[in-house]
Enzyme design. Structure first.
Site, PDB file in Angstrom:
ATOM      1  N   HIS A  66       5.178   1.004  -3.691  1.00 15.20           N
ATOM      2  CA  HIS A  66       4.883  -0.577  -3.673  1.00 15.20           C
ATOM      3  C   HIS A  66       6.144  -0.974  -4.533  1.00 15.20           C
ATOM      4  CE1 HIS A  66       2.930  -4.428  -3.551  1.00 15.20           C
ATOM      5  NE2 HIS A  66       3.933  -4.808  -4.378  1.00 15.20           N
TER       6      HIS A  66
ATOM      7  N   HIS B 258      -0.056   2.619   6.701  1.00 15.45           N
ATOM      8  CA  HIS B 258      -0.505   2.131   5.599  1.00 15.45           C
ATOM      9  C   HIS B 258      -1.386   1.114   5.710  1.00 15.45           C
ATOM     10  CE1 HIS B 258       0.748  -0.096   1.525  1.00 15.45           C
ATOM     11  NE2 HIS B 258      -0.339  -0.953   1.938  1.00 15.45           N
TER      12      HIS B 258
ATOM     13  N   HIS C 297      -5.623  -0.598   4.260  1.00 19.51           N
ATOM     14  CA  HIS C 297      -6.689  -0.663   3.142  1.00 19.51           C
ATOM     15  C   HIS C 297      -8.065  -0.553   3.884  1.00 19.51           C
ATOM     16  CE1 HIS C 297      -3.857  -1.610  -0.190  1.00 19.51           C
ATOM     17  NE2 HIS C 297      -2.998  -2.024   0.978  1.00 19.51           N
TER      18      HIS C 297
ATOM     19  N   HIS D 189       5.958  -1.412   3.352  1.00 20.49           N
ATOM     20  CA  HIS D 189       5.937  -2.877   3.672  1.00 20.49           C
ATOM     21  C   HIS D 189       7.039  -3.758   3.274  1.00 20.49           C
ATOM     22  CE1 HIS D 189       4.192  -2.968  -0.463  1.00 20.49           C
ATOM     23  NE2 HIS D 189       3.027  -2.871   0.027  1.00 20.49           N
TER      24      HIS D 189
ATOM     25  N   LYS E  25       0.631   7.410  -3.819  1.00 21.51           N
ATOM     26  CA  LYS E  25       1.117   6.165  -3.886  1.00 21.51           C
ATOM     27  C   LYS E  25       1.479   5.800  -5.395  1.00 21.51           C
ATOM     28  CE  LYS E  25       1.610   1.964  -2.627  1.00 21.51           C
ATOM     29  NZ  LYS E  25       1.233   1.073  -1.663  1.00 21.51           N
TER      30      LYS E  25
END
Ligand code: DOR
Ligand code: ZN
Length: 345
Positions: free
Chosen positions: A137, A14, A16, A175, A100
């Protein structure tokens, strides 16, 4: 005392990387230690089509410094307009490794995410059929739900119903930050896994709020009580195949963090492996670091493990830079609050 640890080269499940000028500055920080990473699609505009994912992948490869080896594993951003056939074609072409799901409004650049989960049912069913994982998420956005409860409520109200309605769909809870997330992952079969970030193994909510507000510790999902951090540590070092590393390293420039309305994200790419070695040693579980960082992720995603190795050596305290410079401004590197003695050599 172990002074040296060699593991298969890790992957970040994961990450960014952003886009444009800052991509060139942050990519080497990951590629230095990691062989592959699942690339988050929350750009502006988001990566919603196969064509956009292919173009973004090319920009990432163009930004990779010569001599560095790194493979971006691309994802598509799920919207209520996503075409299941476009997703299936991107998967068949080997272009994407996951889709996602952002609940609309949950985090950075999630405005195009999902409000009505019935509208994405067709895509989720297609994904179950073609065995393409969904990264989630996991926070509700309901204003009536306290921000510290949003993960636990999401599991009950959204995640569990979606999984029951879509048998065979493989899901990564991204997360996780609570013992509720750990327990849910442990109670389910092999079609559910959870990533854990480096920073959530280190900080609890006191780090953000005690003695003055610390914007560089603010991320989403926000760090919770100490009991939750301890549950995450137990999960990460357990070796259980349900848990693997997803750093959620999320660069924002200092002016955007140190603001009256600061952005969410901790930038951990630079020192993640040193911090993890410290944490796993503290837990008496250095021998489980390879499972967490290098083995369990590929097993879930159905990919081979990396053949190359990475060696960590314990010695003098390392001085990582406080910040990295980018053309958009400085980005502060996550400060674990303790000296780091494990170096990648
Ligand atoms: O802290 C976070 N930052 N959490 C997210 O979910 C998104 C990320 C970002 O893109 O900045
Ligand atoms: Zn993220």
């Amino acid at each position: 005392m172990t002074l040296s640890l060699t593991i298969r080269r890790p992957d970040d499940w994961h990450l960014h990387l952003r886009d444009g000028a800052i991509l060139h500055s942050v990519l080497p920080e990951t590629a230095r230690h990691f062989e592959r990473a699942i690339i988050m699609p929350n750009l502006v505009p988001p990566v919603v089509t196969a064509a956009q994912a292919a173009a973004y992948k090319s920009r990432i490869m163009d930004a990779l410094p010569r001599g560095m080896s790194f493979t971006p594993l691309m994802t598509l951003y799920l919207t209520e307009e996503t075409d299941p056939n476009d997703v299936a074609a991107a998967h068949a072409d080997g272009l994407i490794n996951a889709v996602k799901l952002y609940p609309a409004g949950a985090t950075t650049n999630s405005a195009s995410g999902v409000t009505n989960f019935n509208k994405v049912r067709g895509t989720l069913e297609k994904m179950a059929e073609i065995d393409l994982p969904l990264c989630v998420h996991g926070e509700v956005t309901d204003p009536d739900v306290d921000i510290f409860d949003r993960e636990a409520v999401f599991i009950d109200r959204v995640l569990d119903p979606i999984r029951r309605a879509t048998p065979g769909l493989r899901v990564v809870m991204e997360h996780i930050t609570t013992s509720n997330g750990v327990e849910y992952a442990l109670s389910q079969g092999s079609d559910l896994a959870a990533t854990i970030t480096t920073h959530h193994l280190v900080i609890n909510r006191n780090h953000i709020l005690v003695g003055g507000i610390k914007p560089h510790y603010y991320c989403l999902p926000v760090a919770k009580r100490e009991e939750h951090r301890l549950a995450l540590r137990r999960a990460a070092v357990s070796g259980d195949k349900s848990f693997f590393l997803g750093t959620d390293s999320a660069p924002h420039t200092d002016p955007n963090k140190e603001s009256a309305c600061g952005c969410a994200g901790c930038f951990t790419a630079t020192n993640t492996m040193s911090i993890l070695a410290h944490v796993f040693e503290e837990e008496g579980a250095l021998e489980q670091l390879e499972a967490f960082a290098s083995l369990n992720g590929p097993a879930f995603y159905g990919l081979p493990v990396n053949e190359t190795k990475l060696t960590l050596t314990k010695g003098e305290a390392t001085n990582y830079p406080d910040k990295i410079d980018t053309p958009d401004g400085p980005v502060t590197v996550f400060d674990p609050g303790f000296p780091l003695y494990w170096n990648v050599t």
